[in-house]
Design a protein around this motif. Structure first.
Motif, PDB file in Angstrom:
ATOM      1  N   ASP A 122       1.270  -0.731  -0.424  1.00 63.86           N
ATOM      2  CA  ASP A 122       0.362   0.139   0.038  1.00 63.86           C
ATOM      3  C   ASP A 122       0.690   1.753   0.458  1.00 63.86           C
ATOM      4  O   ASP A 122       0.648   1.946  -1.160  1.00 63.86           O
ATOM      5  N   LEU A 123       1.876   1.174   0.541  1.00 64.48           N
ATOM      6  CA  LEU A 123       2.871   2.507   0.926  1.00 64.48           C
ATOM      7  C   LEU A 123       3.479   2.542  -0.438  1.00 64.48           C
ATOM      8  O   LEU A 123       3.637   3.972  -0.780  1.00 64.48           O
ATOM      9  N   ARG A 124       4.004   1.698  -1.030  1.00 67.46           N
ATOM     10  CA  ARG A 124       5.033   1.290  -2.437  1.00 67.46           C
ATOM     11  C   ARG A 124       3.579   2.448  -3.702  1.00 67.46           C
ATOM     12  O   ARG A 124       4.626   2.974  -3.568  1.00 67.46           O
TER      13      ARG A 124
ATOM     14  N   PHE B  97       3.112   5.882  -2.842  1.00 63.70           N
ATOM     15  CA  PHE B  97       4.256   6.847  -3.370  1.00 63.70           C
ATOM     16  C   PHE B  97       4.771   6.310  -4.860  1.00 63.70           C
ATOM     17  O   PHE B  97       5.601   7.168  -4.920  1.00 63.70           O
ATOM     18  N   ALA B  98       4.795   5.609  -5.116  1.00 59.86           N
ATOM     19  CA  ALA B  98       4.623   4.939  -6.667  1.00 59.86           C
ATOM     20  C   ALA B  98       6.030   5.366  -6.425  1.00 59.86           C
ATOM     21  O   ALA B  98       6.799   4.554  -5.746  1.00 59.86           O
ATOM     22  N   SER B  99       6.584   6.123  -7.401  1.00 62.57           N
ATOM     23  CA  SER B  99       7.920   6.642  -8.242  1.00 62.57           C
ATOM     24  C   SER B  99       8.863   7.275  -6.748  1.00 62.57           C
ATOM     25  O   SER B  99      10.025   7.764  -7.102  1.00 62.57           O
ATOM     26  N   GLU B 100       7.903   8.098  -6.197  1.00 64.74           N
ATOM     27  CA  GLU B 100       8.743   8.622  -5.216  1.00 64.74           C
ATOM     28  C   GLU B 100       9.758   8.796  -4.630  1.00 64.74           C
ATOM     29  O   GLU B 100      10.182   9.203  -3.742  1.00 64.74           O
ATOM     30  N   VAL B 101       9.799   7.300  -4.015  1.00 62.65           N
ATOM     31  CA  VAL B 101      10.473   6.659  -2.395  1.00 62.65           C
ATOM     32  C   VAL B 101      10.717   5.089  -2.879  1.00 62.65           C
ATOM     33  O   VAL B 101       9.941   4.734  -3.778  1.00 62.65           O
ATOM     34  N   ASP B 102      12.713   5.611  -2.614  1.00 62.11           N
ATOM     35  CA  ASP B 102      12.541   3.843  -3.429  1.00 62.11           C
ATOM     36  C   ASP B 102      12.586   3.104  -2.240  1.00 62.11           C
ATOM     37  O   ASP B 102      11.989   3.133  -1.313  1.00 62.11           O
ATOM     38  N   ASP B 103      13.222   1.989  -2.692  1.00 62.29           N
ATOM     39  CA  ASP B 103      12.240   0.388  -1.559  1.00 62.29           C
ATOM     40  C   ASP B 103      13.614   0.982  -1.000  1.00 62.29           C
ATOM     41  O   ASP B 103      12.707   0.572   0.128  1.00 62.29           O
ATOM     42  N   GLU B 104      14.870   1.510  -0.191  1.00 63.15           N
ATOM     43  CA  GLU B 104      15.627   1.697   0.560  1.00 63.15           C
ATOM     44  C   GLU B 104      14.629   2.371   1.589  1.00 63.15           C
ATOM     45  O   GLU B 104      14.785   2.118   3.167  1.00 63.15           O
ATOM     46  N   ARG B 105      13.607   3.167   1.313  1.00 61.66           N
ATOM     47  CA  ARG B 105      12.963   4.355   2.523  1.00 61.66           C
ATOM     48  C   ARG B 105      11.557   4.141   2.738  1.00 61.66           C
ATOM     49  O   ARG B 105      11.239   4.548   3.623  1.00 61.66           O
ATOM     50  N   VAL B 106      11.091   2.644   2.220  1.00 65.48           N
ATOM     51  CA  VAL B 106       9.788   2.077   2.476  1.00 65.48           C
ATOM     52  C   VAL B 106      10.240   0.716   2.741  1.00 65.48           C
ATOM     53  O   VAL B 106      10.189   0.252   1.453  1.00 65.48           O
ATOM     54  N   ARG B 107      10.275   0.081   4.139  1.00 64.03           N
ATOM     55  CA  ARG B 107      10.515  -1.866   3.474  1.00 64.03           C
ATOM     56  C   ARG B 107       9.945  -1.944   5.042  1.00 64.03           C
ATOM     57  O   ARG B 107       8.749  -1.229   5.948  1.00 64.03           O
ATOM     58  N   LEU B 108      10.004  -2.999   5.437  1.00 65.00           N
ATOM     59  CA  LEU B 108       9.585  -3.666   6.390  1.00 65.00           C
ATOM     60  C   LEU B 108      10.107  -3.447   7.594  1.00 65.00           C
ATOM     61  O   LEU B 108      11.273  -3.493   7.740  1.00 65.00           O
ATOM     62  N   TYR B 109       9.009  -3.360   8.951  1.00 62.43           N
ATOM     63  CA  TYR B 109       9.884  -3.120   9.824  1.00 62.43           C
ATOM     64  C   TYR B 109      10.287  -3.700  10.500  1.00 62.43           C
ATOM     65  O   TYR B 109      11.454  -4.330  11.087  1.00 62.43           O
ATOM     66  N   GLY B 110      10.114  -5.629   9.929  1.00 62.01           N
ATOM     67  CA  GLY B 110      10.610  -7.059  10.717  1.00 62.01           C
ATOM     68  C   GLY B 110      12.128  -6.835  10.123  1.00 62.01           C
ATOM     69  O   GLY B 110      12.444  -7.550  10.066  1.00 62.01           O
ATOM     70  N   ASP B 111      12.832  -6.077   8.963  1.00 67.07           N
ATOM     71  CA  ASP B 111      13.306  -6.436   8.157  1.00 67.07           C
ATOM     72  C   ASP B 111      14.395  -6.330   8.957  1.00 67.07           C
ATOM     73  O   ASP B 111      15.893  -7.069   9.051  1.00 67.07           O
ATOM     74  N   PHE B 112      14.496  -5.703  10.687  1.00 70.14           N
ATOM     75  CA  PHE B 112      15.247  -4.950  11.663  1.00 70.14           C
ATOM     76  C   PHE B 112      15.410  -6.069  12.945  1.00 70.14           C
ATOM     77  O   PHE B 112      15.419  -6.067  13.677  1.00 70.14           O
ATOM     78  N   ASP B 113      14.520  -7.289  12.416  1.00 67.87           N
ATOM     79  CA  ASP B 113      13.654  -8.194  13.572  1.00 67.87           C
ATOM     80  C   ASP B 113      15.687  -9.315  13.769  1.00 67.87           C
ATOM     81  O   ASP B 113      15.626  -9.547  12.410  1.00 67.87           O
ATOM     82  N   PRO B 114      15.988  -8.935  14.595  1.00 64.72           N
ATOM     83  CA  PRO B 114      17.345 -10.188  14.795  1.00 64.72           C
ATOM     84  C   PRO B 114      16.654 -11.222  14.698  1.00 64.72           C
ATOM     85  O   PRO B 114      17.985 -12.017  15.315  1.00 64.72           O
ATOM     86  N   VAL B 115      14.869 -11.859  15.408  1.00 70.69           N
ATOM     87  CA  VAL B 115      14.923 -13.019  15.544  1.00 70.69           C
ATOM     88  C   VAL B 115      14.648 -13.303  13.906  1.00 70.69           C
ATOM     89  O   VAL B 115      15.355 -15.060  14.371  1.00 70.69           O
ATOM     90  N   SER B 116      14.113 -13.117  13.771  1.00 65.99           N
ATOM     91  CA  SER B 116      13.296 -12.902  11.718  1.00 65.99           C
ATOM     92  C   SER B 116      13.080 -12.342  11.505  1.00 65.99           C
ATOM     93  O   SER B 116      12.286 -11.419  10.853  1.00 65.99           O
TER      94      SER B 116
END
Length: 171
Positions: free
Chosen positions: A107-109, A112-131
Motif C-alpha cells: 500500500d505504501l509503495r 508513493f509510486a516512484s517518489e520513494v525508493d525501496d530502501e526508504r519504504v521497508r518492513l519493520y521486520g527487516d530489522f528483527d534480529p530473530v526473524s
C-alpha cells in the motif's frame, strides 16, 4: 549475518521514522511508543518517530485498549496516541517508512509510486534480529496473547533499529 542499515537522512540534523500499519491503533502505535522510548534512552535527540495507518477508520481515536494495556503493563505510556492516516506528503517528510506487514508495504509503495525508493519504504521486520523480514502479525481479532507477541517483536526490533541509528549517527 550482516545487520541492516537505515537509509541516509535527508537532513543531517534530524532523522524521521514513520511506522505504519492498517488502522494505527495496534501494531504501529505500539512500535512507535517502544521505538521512541528506546531512541530517547539512547540519547538520539535528532531522531523523531511517528506512526500512522494506511486506512482512515480510526483517525483521531486512541490506541486499542488491549494494545495500551499491554504497553502499560510493560512500563510504557501510550496514552497520548491518536490515530492518523499516512498521506502522500509523508514520502518527502520521512527518511524511512517501516510497514508492519507485506500488505502495508504494498500500500505504501503504491501510494508513493516512484517518489520513494525501496530502501526508504521497508518492513519493520527487516530489522528483527530473530526473524529478519518477518511481518508483525495483526493482533486485533485475537486475544491478549497476540498483543504480548507484538510487543516482544517490536521491542527486540526497536533495539536493532536503535543500533542502526547509532552506527550511522552524525558526528
Amino acid at each position: 549475518m550482516s545487520r541492516p542499515d537505515l537509509p541516509a537522512p535527508r537532513d543531517p540534523r534530524r532523522y524521521r521514522i514513520a511506522v505504519v500499519c492498517l488502522g494505527n491503533i495496534c501494531r504501529s502505535p505500539m512500535a512507535h511508543v517502544v521505538l521512541a522510548d528506546r531512541v530517547a534512552a539512547a540519547g538520539l535527540d535528532h531522531v523523531e518517530v511517528v506512526s500512522s495507518g494506511t486506512g482512515d477508520w480510526h483517525v483521531g481515536e486512541g490506541m486499542d485498549r488491549r494494545a495500551a494495556a499491554t504497553l502499560r503493563t510493560a512500563g510504557y505510556d501510550g496514552s497520548r496516541h491518536r490515530a492518523q492516516q499516512v498521506t502522500a506528503d509523508w514520502a518527502g517528510e520521512h527518511d524511512v517508512l517501516l510497514a508492519m506487514d507485506a500488505q502495508n508495504l504494498r500500500d505504501l509503495r503504491e501510494l508513493f509510486a516512484s517518489e520513494v525508493d525501496d530502501e526508504r519504504v521497508r518492513l519493520y521486520g527487516d530489522f528483527d534480529p530473530v526473524s529478519p523480514g518477518a511481518e508483525v502479525p495483526d493482533p486485533y481479532f485475537g486475544g491478549d496473547e497476540g498483543f504480548a507477541e507484538v510487543l516482544a517483536m517490536v521491542e527486540r526490533t526497536a533495539d536493532e533499529i536503535v543500533a542502526a541509528l547509532t552506527r550511522s549517527r552524525p558526528t
